[in-house]
Design a protein around this motif. Structure first.
Motif, short mmCIF file in Angstrom:
data_model
loop_
_atom_site.label_atom_id
_atom_site.label_comp_id
_atom_site.label_asym_id
_atom_site.label_seq_id
_atom_site.Cartn_x
_atom_site.Cartn_y
_atom_site.Cartn_z
N ILE A 278 0.85 -1.19 0.00
CA ILE A 278 0.00 0.00 0.00
C ILE A 278 0.89 1.24 0.00
N PRO A 279 1.21 1.78 -1.17
CA PRO A 279 2.04 2.99 -1.21
C PRO A 279 1.23 4.23 -0.80
N ILE A 280 1.82 5.05 0.07
CA ILE A 280 1.19 6.31 0.48
C ILE A 280 2.01 7.45 -0.11
N ASN A 281 1.36 8.27 -0.91
CA ASN A 281 2.03 9.40 -1.58
C ASN A 281 1.76 10.69 -0.81
N LEU A 282 2.81 11.22 -0.19
CA LEU A 282 2.69 12.46 0.59
C LEU A 282 3.47 13.56 -0.12
N GLU A 283 2.74 14.56 -0.57
CA GLU A 283 3.38 15.66 -1.33
C GLU A 283 4.09 16.65 -0.40
N GLU A 284 5.14 17.20 -0.94
CA GLU A 284 5.88 18.23 -0.21
C GLU A 284 5.12 19.56 -0.32
N LYS A 285 4.96 20.26 0.80
CA LYS A 285 4.23 21.52 0.83
C LYS A 285 5.21 22.70 1.03
N THR A 286 4.81 23.86 0.48
CA THR A 286 5.71 25.04 0.52
C THR A 286 4.98 26.27 1.04
N SER A 287 5.78 27.21 1.49
CA SER A 287 5.25 28.52 1.89
C SER A 287 6.33 29.57 1.61
N GLU A 288 5.94 30.64 0.93
CA GLU A 288 6.90 31.69 0.58
C GLU A 288 7.02 32.70 1.73
N ILE A 289 8.26 33.17 1.95
CA ILE A 289 8.54 34.17 3.00
C ILE A 289 9.01 35.44 2.29
N SER A 290 8.26 36.50 2.52
CA SER A 290 8.58 37.76 1.81
C SER A 290 9.32 38.72 2.71
N ALA B 90 12.48 33.97 0.63
CA ALA B 90 12.83 32.56 0.84
C ALA B 90 11.56 31.71 0.73
N VAL B 91 11.80 30.43 0.59
CA VAL B 91 10.68 29.47 0.51
C VAL B 91 10.95 28.35 1.52
N ILE B 92 9.94 28.04 2.33
CA ILE B 92 10.06 26.96 3.30
C ILE B 92 9.38 25.72 2.73
N TYR B 93 10.04 24.57 2.76
CA TYR B 93 9.51 23.30 2.25
C TYR B 93 9.31 22.34 3.43
N VAL B 94 8.13 21.73 3.48
CA VAL B 94 7.82 20.77 4.55
C VAL B 94 7.35 19.45 3.91
N SER B 95 8.07 18.36 4.20
CA SER B 95 7.70 17.03 3.68
C SER B 95 7.17 16.17 4.84
N PRO B 96 5.92 15.69 4.77
CA PRO B 96 5.37 14.86 5.85
C PRO B 96 6.14 13.55 6.00
N ASN B 97 6.17 13.06 7.20
CA ASN B 97 6.80 11.77 7.50
C ASN B 97 5.77 10.65 7.29
N PRO B 98 5.95 9.70 6.31
CA PRO B 98 4.95 8.66 6.06
C PRO B 98 4.89 7.60 7.16
N GLY B 99 5.87 7.58 8.04
CA GLY B 99 5.88 6.57 9.09
C GLY B 99 4.64 6.63 9.95
N GLU B 100 4.23 7.85 10.32
CA GLU B 100 3.05 8.00 11.16
C GLU B 100 1.80 7.54 10.41
N ALA B 101 1.71 7.88 9.13
CA ALA B 101 0.54 7.48 8.33
C ALA B 101 0.48 5.96 8.20
N TYR B 102 1.64 5.34 7.93
CA TYR B 102 1.66 3.90 7.81
C TYR B 102 1.30 3.23 9.13
N ALA B 103 1.76 3.78 10.24
CA ALA B 103 1.44 3.21 11.55
C ALA B 103 -0.07 3.22 11.80
N LYS B 104 -0.70 4.36 11.50
CA LYS B 104 -2.16 4.46 11.69
C LYS B 104 -2.90 3.52 10.75
N LEU B 105 -2.44 3.48 9.48
CA LEU B 105 -3.12 2.63 8.50
C LEU B 105 -2.96 1.16 8.86
N TYR B 106 -1.77 0.77 9.28
CA TYR B 106 -1.53 -0.62 9.66
C TYR B 106 -2.36 -1.01 10.88
#
Length: 738
Positions: free
Chosen positions: A214-226, A233-249
């Protein structure tokens, strides 16, 4: 496969399909929910970090920026948090500090450039004019905060494709201080990624096969800093799939556990319900088996399920109708059998009944006397009198015999053998009893003679019963006594003595014992029975007949042989020896038809013999169906319970059983359904001259119909007349011997 197993299997399949569908939908929905939740949380975090870093972004190297990002990264909810420079802005102070020839901050930069391979550099415009215009538009005099109090010149580095992620860039600088001017270079390390915090992806107890499945695709999210009007600058946040897999399992595991428990509980309830539901079917099955064995009952109470209830009602109706049909056939057979065994005029039993009763005396080893009585000159009387007068004479004569039969102190039965010949059979009667019977008959004959004006009415000959003699020998002895009575005088009698055999009983016992011990006897296969239907000459059964001889090479009558063997308890050993020889014969000669083996009621009544026989048949299972064990009807009548148990024992081994010389006088037809016997061979009197006697045809029709209902095949014995054979074909008898 039983119906209950089919129901369990089908319901288990349905449960599996339903659970699988629900499980897949549940996992899919949970997966999508976790993906959306993780994406939303990552986006919110990116926006929050952007808002927090906005006041600090003027100085991208501010250590507090890194501190904020590390604190959020340490929560473990994110795989990566990355701060990237949106545009490469470089302050003049940085260029001066990096230039080797510019030794202090008094230098002012006039121009900055880079080699084309690095890209290009442009001067960042001053925001003071924009600030003033906005103040005029708003009518305010306060600063909007777009212009720093301390003015610093900035340059924007526009990288080439090769340096989009930054690198070591060499800037060409032209600077002046007072009247001095200098051209130099400054080497700066330009970084695209300002801060990057990564965390290992930990799945803890989640197995790898689940992650791969069961592949879980978590997209990287961004926010621009003016910084002012420009994106700094731009801040990039990538979710950790471990927590999602733990809940799903955890969700999937709980679903499976719940489904398994629900399945077990459901199957337990189903087991109870199906057993309750199928209980009526088991009753129907039991009733069907009982009907096949001619045991008729009904299902009561009726089941509540409509379909099964209707089947039960139909089975009850069928059981009652078949039972009624069998009872009707049984009554018809009894009536016809009685008609065949009684004289129509006098009501006395016929000769075959006399022979049957003598056979019973053999079985029970009873003593008694046989009387032969003949009317003298009946033919002469008939010439001078009418038919009615002759019939009245015979009826009056038979009434004398009936009166003796009605005497409770005597155990007597009377018979009309044929024409003017009659017989009496007195059981448990000694010589004094026989003398008394003869005296009473003589007196009655004299009285009847006076009425009819006849001086000589009849003569009486009597002989004692001898268990070692045959029926023919006994009847011949009575006839010889009758002939002697005629020599004495009118209406006289003569009582013969017991025939003395050429050997005494001790010699007979030793002879029979020696023959059985040494297996000194031969077996012939006689009474070839052929199928009646069709023109084939296929033999379906033969009878094993034992022949034994004495020291003088004279054949010993088999009846005498068996009687003595039974008397001295040697019959079991004899029956075993016969069975061994027959089995050997069948195996060695590859016999395909059935072989009938005669047994004694004394043998089958012993448990050790039955156990031995079952073991012997089990060792030769390939020929078990070819062995047919036979007992005469008068032997079966001796102990019907023993015979029934014997039938059950033989059927359990695959062997068959036949009742030989069947007469309804010995075995009531209603008892046939209890025996579960395979074959019946009728006494020859039932089929001889059947073409001439309609009562025999009616009897045969009834017993064949009964046999069809009871799954019994009927044989006829010694059918020689072609007309008789045609009648047997019409009633569809199974086979007959010639």
């Amino acid at each position: 496969m039983s119906l209950s197993k089919q129901l369990y299997f089908i319901i288990a399949i349905i449960f599996f399909i339903i659970f699988s569908g629900n499980f897949l939908i549940s996992v899919k929905n949970m997966k999508e929910y976790l993906e959306v939740e993780s994406a939303t949380k990552a986006q919110d975090t990116a926006t929050s970090i952007g808002m927090s870093l906005r006041p600090l972004i003027k100085d991208k190297n501010d250590p507090e920026i890194e501190s904020i990002i590390k604190v959020i990264s340490n929560s473990g909810f994110y795989k990566e948090i990355r701060l990237e420079d949106a545009n490469f802005t470089i302050k003049s102070s940085e260029l001066i500090g990096a230039a080797k020839q510019l030794d202090d901050s008094n230098w002012e930069i006039e121009s900055v450039s880079v080699d084309s391979k690095f890209g290009s550099v442009e001067k960042v415009g001053d925001d003071s004019s924009l600030n003033e215009q906005l103040l005029k538009l708003e009518g305010e005099s306060e600063d909007l905060g777009f212009v720093d109090d301390v003015k610093t010149q900035e340059y924007r580095y526009i990288p080439s494709n090769a340096y989009k992620q930054g690198g070591e860039i060499i800037f060409n600088i032209k600077a002046k201080k007072f009247d001095d001017s200098i051209t130099t270079t400054a080497k700066l390390n330009i970084k695209k990624v300002l801060i990057q915090e990564k965390r290992d992806i930990k799945f803890e107890y989640v197995p790898s096969w689940f992650i791969n499945l069961i592949p879980i695709n978590l997209e990287e999210k961004t926010s621009e800093i003016s910084d002012g009007w420009n994106t700094s600058a731009v801040i990039y946040v990538s979710p950790n799939p471990g927590e999602a897999y733990a809940k799903l399992y955890e969700q999937a595991k709980n679903s499976i556990v719940y489904a398994f428990i629900a399945f077990i509980i459901s199957m337990i309830f189903l087991l109870v319900f199906v057993q309750f539901l199928l209980r009526p079917l088991k009753k129907i099955e039991a009733l069907a088996k009982n009907i096949a064995q001619a045991k008729f009952g009904v299902i009561d109470p009726l089941p509540w399920t409509i379909e099964i209830k209707n089947v039960s009602i139909a089975m009850n109706d069928m059981s009652r109708k078949i039972e009624s049909m069998i009872n009707k056939l049984t009554n018809n057979i009894n009536v016809l059998s009685k008609k065949l065994s009684e004289d129509e005029l006098t009501g006395l039993d016929l000769k075959q009944t006399l022979e049957t009763d003598i056979k019973q005396m053999f079985i029970k080893k009873e003593d008694g006397f046989i009387f032969n009585i003949k009317i003298d000159n009946l033919a002469a009387y008939a010439k001078t009198h009418t038919k009615d007068e002759v019939d009245s004479y015979l009826i009056s004569f038979s009434n004398i015999l009936k009166n003796l039969k009605l005497d409770n102190s005597l155990n007597i039965n009377a018979y009309r053998v044929f024409g003017s010949e009659f017989a009496l059979l007195a059981k448990t009667c000694d010589k004094n009893c026989a003398l008394d019977i003869c005296a009473r008959l003589k007196l009655a004959f004299e009285t009847l003679g006076e009425e009819l004006k006849l001086t000589e009415l009849a003569h009486i000959g009597a002989t004692p019963f001898n268990e070692l003699a045959s029926i023919d020998e006994l009847l011949q002895g009575a006839n010889e006594a009758y002939e002697k009575a005629k020599l004495i005088g009118p209406n006289e009698f003569f009582i013969g003595s017991k025939n003395v055999h050429s050997r005494d009983m001790n010699l007979w016992r030793e002879l029979i014992k020696q023959i059985i011990t040494d297996n000194d006897f031969d077996i012939e296969f006689i009474n070839d029975a052929y199928k009646i239907e069709g023109e084939t000459n296929e033999i379906v059964m033969q009878e094993a007949f034992t022949k034994a001889k004495d020291q003088e090479n004279n054949q010993i009558p088999i009846g005498t042989f068996v009687s003595i063997a039974e008397k001295y308890e040697m019959i079991e050993s004899f029956d075993k020896a016969v069975i061994e020889k027959v089995i050997t014969y069948v195996i060695l000669n590859n016999i395909n038809h059935k072989i009938c083996i005669n047994l004694s009621i004394d043998s089958i009544g012993k448990k050790d013999f039955i156990k031995w026989l079952q073991n012997r048949i089990s060792r030769n299972k390939e020929i078990a169906s070819k062995l047919v064990f036979s007992l005469t009807a008068y032997s079966v009548a001796k102990d019907m319970d023993i015979f029934k148990n014997f039938c059950d024992s033989m059927h359990s081994c695959g062997a068959r059983v036949i009742i030989k010389r069947f007469e309804s006088k010995f075995i009531p037809t209603e008892n046939l359904k209890e025996f579960n016997v395979d074959y019946i061979r009728l006494a020859r009197d039932y089929t001889s001259d059947i073409e001439k006697e309609s009562s025999k045809q009616d009897f045969l029709d009834s017993i064949c119909d009964l046999a069809d209902l009871l799954n019994i095949k009927i044989f006829a014995e010694n059918v020689k007349d072609k007309k008789d054979l045609e009648i047997l074909k019409k009633v569809k008898l199974f086979a007959a011997s010639k």
